[in-house]
Write an enzyme that holds these catalytic residues in place. Structure first.
Site, PDB file in Angstrom:
ATOM      1  N   LYS A  17       0.784  -1.364   0.022  1.00 15.72           N
ATOM      2  CA  LYS A  17      -0.036   0.006   0.050  1.00 15.72           C
ATOM      3  C   LYS A  17       1.001   1.346  -0.095  1.00 15.72           C
ATOM      4  CE  LYS A  17      -2.752   0.304   3.264  1.00 15.72           C
ATOM      5  NZ  LYS A  17      -2.796  -0.773   4.474  1.00 15.72           N
ATOM      6  N   ARG A  92      -9.503   2.497   9.105  1.00 19.13           N
ATOM      7  CA  ARG A  92      -9.207   1.177   9.526  1.00 19.13           C
ATOM      8  C   ARG A  92     -10.396   0.294  10.111  1.00 19.13           C
ATOM      9  NH1 ARG A  92      -3.302  -0.465  10.373  1.00 19.13           N
ATOM     10  NH2 ARG A  92      -4.318  -2.422  10.470  1.00 19.13           N
ATOM     11  N   ARG A 132      11.495 -12.208   6.563  1.00 21.28           N
ATOM     12  CA  ARG A 132      12.598 -11.339   6.686  1.00 21.28           C
ATOM     13  C   ARG A 132      13.736 -11.691   7.926  1.00 21.28           C
ATOM     14  NH1 ARG A 132       9.624  -5.749   5.421  1.00 21.28           N
ATOM     15  NH2 ARG A 132       9.287  -5.732   7.723  1.00 21.28           N
ATOM     16  N   ARG A 165      13.862 -10.225  13.726  1.00 21.73           N
ATOM     17  CA  ARG A 165      13.173  -9.273  14.423  1.00 21.73           C
ATOM     18  C   ARG A 165      11.702  -9.745  14.914  1.00 21.73           C
ATOM     19  NH1 ARG A 165      12.210  -3.422  12.061  1.00 21.73           N
ATOM     20  NH2 ARG A 165      10.260  -4.708  11.626  1.00 21.73           N
ATOM     21  N   ARG A 176      -0.930 -10.486  13.175  1.00 19.06           N
ATOM     22  CA  ARG A 176      -1.156  -8.832  12.668  1.00 19.06           C
ATOM     23  C   ARG A 176      -2.092  -9.264  11.268  1.00 19.06           C
ATOM     24  NH1 ARG A 176       3.986  -6.239  10.216  1.00 19.06           N
ATOM     25  NH2 ARG A 176       3.132  -4.567   9.085  1.00 19.06           N
TER      26      ARG A 176
END
Ligand SMILES: [Zn+2]
Length: 218
Positions: A17, A92, A132, A165, A176
């Site tokens: 986005k 949201r 990642r 992380r 999430r």
């Protein structure tokens, strides 16, 4: 005064986005309002709204809608938004979408022209966001699938061990994404009912997604 036209860019984390909003903003000559940037800016400038938001964040609570909405309202009154803006990361929730509509109706500042929804399947998002790995020494970032290091677990540049992380761990990413779909599915319906929703296939390469987005708002 002509009414500004707003583009509400919708899509889950990992749909690209932010990147697409930047390209659209440059191509269409509209301002880019990123709720994340707006928050950081208020916190940094220690504005009244920033201090208010920080209090909630420090207590580990969600920043209430009215704080976020106030930031957006203030930002939309800026001169550079006169022609229109791309909203990225806001609204949201349906409550926020309703507040935005109310504000637009009251202020006569603009109307919502389109709500393009960059649609990407959950598993693709988990693959994109969950693979990642970073190095502590130089902050170099790799991706298991899309940009793997030459030697597994080691940084190409400085040879140090790579680590994941907290934000990039599969469980965190899944959570999430789940939260996003729970909050946002009703928002998709909200804009569909208003007749402004445009579904965009976000599994395509970035440039093609940009092309489809531009076609949907023109
Ligand atoms: Zn490194």
């Amino acid at each position: 005064m002509t009414m500004a036209e707003l583009i509400v860019l919708l899509g889950p984390p990992g749909a690209g986005k932010g990147t697409q909003a930047k390209v659209l903003s440059q191509t269409l000559g509209l301002s880019h309002i990123s709720s994340g940037d707006l928050f950081r800016d208020h916190l940094q400038r220690k504005t009244e709204l920033g201090i208010l938001a920080q209090g909630y964040m420090q207590r580990g609570e969600l920043v209430p809608d009215n704080v976020t909405i106030s930031m957006i309202r203030e930002r939309m009154r800026d001169k550079d938004c006169g022609k229109g803006a791309i909203l990225d990361g806001f609204p949201r929730t349906v409550a926020q979408a309703e507040a935005l509509d109310q504000f637009l109706a009251d202020s006569k500042l603009g109307t919502i022209r389109k709500g393009p929804y960059i649609k990407v399947e959950s598993q693709v998002l988990v693959d994109r966001l969950g693979g990642r790995w970073s190095c502590r020494a130089g902050g170099h970032v790799y991706h298991e699938k899309f940009n793997p290091p030459k030697v597994a677990g080691k940084c190409d540049v400085d040879g140090t061990d790579l680590y994941q992380r907290e934000d990039d761990k599969a469980e965190t990413v899944k959570n999430r994404i789940r939260v996003y779909f729970e909050q946002t599915a009703p928002l998709i319906e909200y804009y569909r009912r208003k007749g402004v929703l445009a579904e965009i296939d976000g599994a395509k390469p970035i440039e093609e997604v940009t092309g489809d987005l531009l076609a949907s708002v023109r």
